[in-house]
Design an enzyme around this catalytic site. Structure first.
Site, PDB file in Angstrom:
ATOM      1  N   LYS A 135      39.813  51.220  52.010  1.00 53.26           N
ATOM      2  CA  LYS A 135      41.132  50.767  52.466  1.00 53.26           C
ATOM      3  C   LYS A 135      41.560  51.534  53.726  1.00 53.26           C
ATOM      4  O   LYS A 135      40.948  52.556  54.081  1.00 53.26           O
ATOM      5  CB  LYS A 135      42.142  50.960  51.334  1.00 53.26           C
ATOM      6  CG  LYS A 135      41.879  50.089  50.103  1.00 53.26           C
ATOM      7  CD  LYS A 135      42.987  50.290  49.065  1.00 53.26           C
ATOM      8  CE  LYS A 135      42.774  49.440  47.842  1.00 53.26           C
ATOM      9  NZ  LYS A 135      43.893  49.590  46.871  1.00 53.26           N
ATOM     10  N   TYR A 181      44.241  39.343  47.339  1.00 55.73           N
ATOM     11  CA  TYR A 181      45.102  39.891  46.281  1.00 55.73           C
ATOM     12  C   TYR A 181      45.939  38.799  45.604  1.00 55.73           C
ATOM     13  O   TYR A 181      47.021  39.091  45.072  1.00 55.73           O
ATOM     14  CB  TYR A 181      46.006  40.979  46.854  1.00 55.73           C
ATOM     15  CG  TYR A 181      45.316  42.311  47.046  1.00 55.73           C
ATOM     16  CD1 TYR A 181      44.654  42.938  45.990  1.00 55.73           C
ATOM     17  CD2 TYR A 181      45.342  42.966  48.279  1.00 55.73           C
ATOM     18  CE1 TYR A 181      44.022  44.163  46.159  1.00 55.73           C
ATOM     19  CE2 TYR A 181      44.716  44.201  48.450  1.00 55.73           C
ATOM     20  CZ  TYR A 181      44.062  44.789  47.390  1.00 55.73           C
ATOM     21  OH  TYR A 181      43.443  46.008  47.549  1.00 55.73           O
ATOM     22  N   ASN A 204      45.039  54.360  47.639  1.00 57.65           N
ATOM     23  CA  ASN A 204      44.050  54.890  46.696  1.00 57.65           C
ATOM     24  C   ASN A 204      42.608  54.666  47.157  1.00 57.65           C
ATOM     25  O   ASN A 204      41.691  54.573  46.357  1.00 57.65           O
ATOM     26  CB  ASN A 204      44.300  54.353  45.278  1.00 57.65           C
ATOM     27  CG  ASN A 204      44.252  52.831  45.222  1.00 57.65           C
ATOM     28  OD1 ASN A 204      43.983  52.180  46.225  1.00 57.65           O
ATOM     29  ND2 ASN A 204      44.499  52.275  44.052  1.00 57.65           N
ATOM     30  N   HIS A 254      38.797  49.724  47.098  1.00 52.54           N
ATOM     31  CA  HIS A 254      38.919  48.528  46.253  1.00 52.54           C
ATOM     32  C   HIS A 254      37.537  48.191  45.729  1.00 52.54           C
ATOM     33  O   HIS A 254      36.552  48.326  46.452  1.00 52.54           O
ATOM     34  CB  HIS A 254      39.435  47.331  47.072  1.00 52.54           C
ATOM     35  CG  HIS A 254      39.225  46.021  46.369  1.00 52.54           C
ATOM     36  ND1 HIS A 254      40.136  45.527  45.472  1.00 52.54           N
ATOM     37  CD2 HIS A 254      38.182  45.142  46.385  1.00 52.54           C
ATOM     38  CE1 HIS A 254      39.674  44.378  44.972  1.00 52.54           C
ATOM     39  NE2 HIS A 254      38.492  44.123  45.518  1.00 52.54           N
ATOM     40  N   GLU A 302      35.399  37.185  46.084  1.00 54.17           N
ATOM     41  CA  GLU A 302      35.816  38.161  47.095  1.00 54.17           C
ATOM     42  C   GLU A 302      34.742  38.320  48.174  1.00 54.17           C
ATOM     43  O   GLU A 302      35.056  38.430  49.365  1.00 54.17           O
ATOM     44  CB  GLU A 302      36.127  39.507  46.438  1.00 54.17           C
ATOM     45  CG  GLU A 302      37.387  39.462  45.580  1.00 54.17           C
ATOM     46  CD  GLU A 302      37.698  40.791  44.921  1.00 54.17           C
ATOM     47  OE1 GLU A 302      36.902  41.738  45.057  1.00 54.17           O
ATOM     48  OE2 GLU A 302      38.755  40.871  44.263  1.00 54.17           O
TER      49      GLU A 302
HETATM   50  P1  IDP Z   1      42.535  48.020  41.372  1.00 51.05           P
HETATM   51  O1  IDP Z   1      42.549  48.275  42.851  1.00 51.05           O
HETATM   52  O2  IDP Z   1      42.173  49.259  40.613  1.00 51.05           O
HETATM   53  O3  IDP Z   1      41.710  46.825  40.981  1.00 51.05           O
HETATM   54  P2  IDP Z   1      44.860  46.331  40.892  1.00 51.05           P
HETATM   55  O4  IDP Z   1      45.658  46.319  39.632  1.00 51.05           O
HETATM   56  O5  IDP Z   1      43.982  45.168  41.156  1.00 51.05           O
HETATM   57  O6  IDP Z   1      44.057  47.702  40.930  1.00 51.05           O
HETATM   58  O7  IDP Z   1      45.897  46.483  42.082  1.00 51.05           O
HETATM   59  C1  IDP Z   1      45.492  46.304  43.409  1.00 51.05           C
HETATM   60  C2  IDP Z   1      46.046  47.432  44.234  1.00 51.05           C
HETATM   61  O8  IDP Z   1      47.466  47.295  44.270  1.00 51.05           O
HETATM   62  C3  IDP Z   1      45.808  48.824  43.675  1.00 51.05           C
HETATM   63  O9  IDP Z   1      44.561  49.378  44.069  1.00 51.05           O
HETATM   64  C4  IDP Z   1      46.970  49.615  44.206  1.00 51.05           C
HETATM   65  O10 IDP Z   1      46.713  50.087  45.528  1.00 51.05           O
HETATM   66  C5  IDP Z   1      48.078  48.576  44.249  1.00 51.05           C
HETATM   67  N1  IDP Z   1      48.926  48.665  43.060  1.00 51.05           N
HETATM   68  C6  IDP Z   1      48.607  48.280  41.800  1.00 51.05           C
HETATM   69  N2  IDP Z   1      49.605  48.512  40.951  1.00 51.05           N
HETATM   70  C7  IDP Z   1      50.592  49.070  41.690  1.00 51.05           C
HETATM   71  C8  IDP Z   1      51.914  49.543  41.367  1.00 51.05           C
HETATM   72  O11 IDP Z   1      52.371  49.499  40.220  1.00 51.05           O
HETATM   73  N3  IDP Z   1      52.626  50.057  42.412  1.00 51.05           N
HETATM   74  C9  IDP Z   1      52.158  50.116  43.690  1.00 51.05           C
HETATM   75  N4  IDP Z   1      50.933  49.679  44.018  1.00 51.05           N
HETATM   76  C10 IDP Z   1      50.152  49.166  43.037  1.00 51.05           C
HETATM   77 MG    MG Z   2      41.982  44.836  41.305  1.00 51.42          MG
END
Ligand code: IDP
Ligand code: MG
Length: 150
Positions: free
Chosen positions: A11, A51, A114, A117, A128
């Protein structure tokens, strides 16, 4: 174990913090094969499609803004159970819950930023990958390896 392909993104925070090599190195060292790689700036349309499962959630707008703010590195990794293996190596979505030793557990503190992805299922991985790569941009690793070794 089925040979799978999965999409990984470094990212914008990971690219800005010069963590591309760290992420690539971990998957290489683990034994996955890199079959596609590009640096690109995602536009809003691509971000919304990538997304789509999160559309309407409270964090969706900030997620799209963040992922489109600066270049990402998109990669396709291939290997046995690659989808789950990459997810395990990434660690939990919220770095506060990411185990030490995982990418997020060692490089991140923020759920928004974080670093990586990874596709969360085999079917989603195919979708994807198709968002980011043309079929001709991906290497047929097995036949390429046969050529290199012959
Ligand atoms: P993942 O990246 O581990 O698959 P997902 O639930 O698919 O997690 O969410 C996509 C991205 O959205 C996450 O990597 C994170 O950066 C962001 N995200 C997910 N949940 C939250 C939240 O509750 N607050 C803020 N950002 C979030
Ligand atoms: Mg995800």
């Amino acid at each position: 174990m089925a040979i799978e392909r999965t999409l990984v993104l470094v990212k914008p925070d990971g690219v800005q913090r010069a963590l591309v090599g760290e992420v690539v190195g971990r998957f290489e060292q683990r034994g996955l094969h890199l079959v596609g790689l590009k640096l690109l700036r995602m536009n809003r349309e691509l971000a919304e499609r990538h997304y789509a499962e999160h559309a309407g959630k409270a964090f969706f707008e900030s997620l799209v803004t963040f992922i489109t703010a600066a270049p990402v590195v998109a990669m396709v990794w291939e290997g046995p159970s690659a989808v789950a293996l990459v997810r395990t190596m990434m660690g939990a979505t919220d770095p506060a819950n990411a185990a030490p030793g995982t990418i997020r557990g060692e490089t991140a503190v923020s759920i928004g930023a974080n670093v990586v992805h990874g596709s969360d299922g085999a079917e989603r991985a195919e979708q994807e990958i198709a968002l980011f790569f043309q079929p001709g941009e991906l290497v047929d690793w097995e036949s390429a390896q046969e050529r290199w070794l012959s």
